[in-house]
Scaffold this active site. Structure first.
Site, PDB file in Angstrom:
ATOM      1  N   ARG A 106      15.760 -44.969 -38.814  1.00  0.00           N
ATOM      2  CA  ARG A 106      15.738 -45.329 -40.233  1.00  0.00           C
ATOM      3  C   ARG A 106      15.909 -46.829 -40.378  1.00  0.00           C
ATOM      4  O   ARG A 106      15.288 -47.479 -41.233  1.00  0.00           O
ATOM      5  CB  ARG A 106      16.827 -44.586 -41.017  1.00  0.00           C
ATOM      6  CG  ARG A 106      16.971 -45.092 -42.456  1.00  0.00           C
ATOM      7  CD  ARG A 106      17.855 -44.211 -43.315  1.00  0.00           C
ATOM      8  NE  ARG A 106      19.048 -43.738 -42.672  1.00  0.00           N
ATOM      9  CZ  ARG A 106      20.168 -44.436 -42.512  1.00  0.00           C
ATOM     10  NH1 ARG A 106      20.242 -45.706 -42.922  1.00  0.00           N
ATOM     11  NH2 ARG A 106      21.218 -43.892 -41.924  1.00  0.00           N
TER      12      ARG A 106
ATOM     13  N   TYR B 297      -1.145 -48.956 -63.100  1.00  0.00           N
ATOM     14  CA  TYR B 297      -1.354 -47.685 -62.413  1.00  0.00           C
ATOM     15  C   TYR B 297      -0.380 -46.651 -62.977  1.00  0.00           C
ATOM     16  O   TYR B 297       0.778 -46.952 -63.264  1.00  0.00           O
ATOM     17  CB  TYR B 297      -1.138 -47.885 -60.908  1.00  0.00           C
ATOM     18  CG  TYR B 297      -0.954 -46.614 -60.133  1.00  0.00           C
ATOM     19  CD1 TYR B 297      -1.923 -45.611 -60.161  1.00  0.00           C
ATOM     20  CD2 TYR B 297       0.183 -46.404 -59.366  1.00  0.00           C
ATOM     21  CE1 TYR B 297      -1.742 -44.438 -59.460  1.00  0.00           C
ATOM     22  CE2 TYR B 297       0.366 -45.242 -58.641  1.00  0.00           C
ATOM     23  CZ  TYR B 297      -0.602 -44.254 -58.700  1.00  0.00           C
ATOM     24  OH  TYR B 297      -0.427 -43.092 -57.997  1.00  0.00           O
TER      25      TYR B 297
ATOM     26  N   ASP C 217       0.793 -56.325 -56.921  1.00  0.00           N
ATOM     27  CA  ASP C 217       0.248 -55.159 -56.238  1.00  0.00           C
ATOM     28  C   ASP C 217      -1.155 -55.531 -55.754  1.00  0.00           C
ATOM     29  O   ASP C 217      -2.067 -55.710 -56.558  1.00  0.00           O
ATOM     30  CB  ASP C 217       0.204 -53.971 -57.197  1.00  0.00           C
ATOM     31  CG  ASP C 217      -0.253 -52.686 -56.524  1.00  0.00           C
ATOM     32  OD1 ASP C 217      -0.976 -52.757 -55.518  1.00  0.00           O
ATOM     33  OD2 ASP C 217       0.095 -51.592 -57.016  1.00  0.00           O
TER      34      ASP C 217
ATOM     35  N   LYS D 293      -4.192 -46.617 -48.895  1.00  0.00           N
ATOM     36  CA  LYS D 293      -5.522 -46.922 -49.399  1.00  0.00           C
ATOM     37  C   LYS D 293      -6.324 -47.760 -48.398  1.00  0.00           C
ATOM     38  O   LYS D 293      -6.601 -47.307 -47.313  1.00  0.00           O
ATOM     39  CB  LYS D 293      -5.390 -47.619 -50.757  1.00  0.00           C
ATOM     40  CG  LYS D 293      -4.433 -46.909 -51.749  1.00  0.00           C
ATOM     41  CD  LYS D 293      -4.795 -45.470 -52.012  1.00  0.00           C
ATOM     42  CE  LYS D 293      -4.080 -44.865 -53.226  1.00  0.00           C
ATOM     43  NZ  LYS D 293      -2.625 -44.813 -53.135  1.00  0.00           N
TER      44      LYS D 293
END
Length: 381
Positions: A49, A102, A174, A199
């Protein structure tokens, strides 16, 4: 020797051959914990982690490509956004977001951050004066998408960086639609770049992951603390898939852009299309800015269909090569109806998208086949 070419760095940054085996691809370190040479005697890692070698290679590569000091990989783009927001904003603080953000970002601000006291305003970021007017003494960030999803509006990153910094705030960009191959917001003055690496960076519709890159190392360390504390990290296999995708990002983006231009040319002359939204069009209001701050105009195209929502839905259902699906940026072409799909969360809000809008993620298939497919589908409108 320092190599400067993007294509070279995408393949090699953070990805030296494995020193033990000589493997030319970063291994998948599918491990949760690491042996220590005595208490506190770490060999670089202690628990995955906190840090993992595969994830570290991805983070180094992303920081290099974006021109930042610290990259951090997350379980999704929304996990990256949430971790960043909780790092930079406290109850009572204020953030400016796009008025066509978005749907997931809008939902994060409207239903999550609002509940713990962060205020926000949705502003047309292509209008710098509107942004200046929205700044408050408690504004900690201007949150930018450019191009936006799904209306493909373009914001001037350098100008908004000045607005943010004059107010003592951060500029967050972004960069998912453009990718670092087409646009480098940190070079333009932004403080943080956010990605859904699901993406274009991943590029093959086979991984869900996210990332951010900071210009300032101290801010990066603060976000890294929250990343470890909150725990929404990218797993080693997801990190490996993203690294694999990045290696071909440049050649894929060139093809995405070229195919998008062919599709746009067909749409702009079609009698059943009332408007095409694409920054590469000279008549697009953000064309000059996009031309200045982007290497190409990207593979995302939106258009409005004569006949309204029902006609748009018929078009979405009629394509054969364009798969009806959410997400974007993969090698295959996708089509969707934002109002009913990715942006349903904005329904009834000031950010609601037009019901006759169709969004395309133009893939890397034959451009002529894609044009034929969308033209055939438009016959059903």
């Amino acid at each position: 020797m320092a190599f400067t070419g993007f294509e070279t760095r995408a393949i090699h940054a953070g990805q030296e051959p494995d020193p033990q085996t000589g493997a030319v691809v970063v291994p998948i370190y599918q491990v949760s914990t690491y042996a220590q040479d005595g208490v506190g005697g770490l060999r670089g890692y202690e628990y995955s982690r906190t840090g993992n070698p595969t994830r570290a290679a991805l983070e180094e590569c992303l920081a290099d490509l974006e021109g930042g000091s610290r990259g951090l990989a997350f379980a999704s783009g929304m996990a990256a956004e949430d971790t960043l927001l909780r790092t930079i904003a406290s109850p009572g603080d204020h953030v400016i977001i796009p008025n066509d953000a978005y749907g997931g970002t809008y939902r994060l601000f409207s239903t999550v951050s609002s509940n713990w006291g962060v205020k926000w305003d949705a502003v047309p970021l292509a209008d710098p004066e509107a942004v200046r007017a929205a700044v408050r003494p408690e504004t900690v960030a201007i949150w930018v998408e450019t191009p936006t999803n799904p209306l493909l509006n373009v914001a001037d990153i350098a100008l908004l960086a000045d607005v943010a910094h004059d107010a003592g705030a951060l500029l967050v960009v972004d960069n998912t639609f453009a990718s670092p191959y087409l646009q480098r917001p940190l070079v333009e003055g932004a403080d943080v770049v956010v990605h859904s690496t699901t993406k274009y960076l991943g590029g093959h519709s086979d991984v869900v992951s996210g990332a951010l890159v900071t210009r300032d190392r101290e801010l990066g360390e603060r976000v890294a603390f929250h990343q470890n504390t909150m725990g929404a990290v990218a797993g080693p296999f997801d990190s490996w898939l993203a690294l694999r995708g990045i290696k071909t990002l440049a050649v894929r983006m060139d093809r995405h852009c070229a195919n998008a231009e062919q599709v746009v040319a067909a749409l702009t002359h079609h009698p059943k299309v009332t408007e095409v939204l694409y920054p590469g069009l000279p008549e697009h209001p953000g064309h000059k800015i996009a031309e200045a701050q982007m290497k190409g105009f990207g593979g995302m195209v939106s258009f409005r269909v004569a006949g309204g929502e029902e006609a748009a839905l018929r078009v979405c259902a009629a394509t054969r090569l364009f798969t009806l699906a959410e997400s974007l940026g993969g090698v295959e072409s996708l089509i969707e109806h934002p109002g009913r799909m990715t942006h349903a969360s904005t329904s009834g809000s000031p950010l609601e998208v037009p019901s006759d809008l169709v969004r395309l993620s133009v893939g890397i298939e034959s451009g002529s086949d894609l044009v034929a497919d969308i033209e055939a589908a438009l016959e059903t409108a």
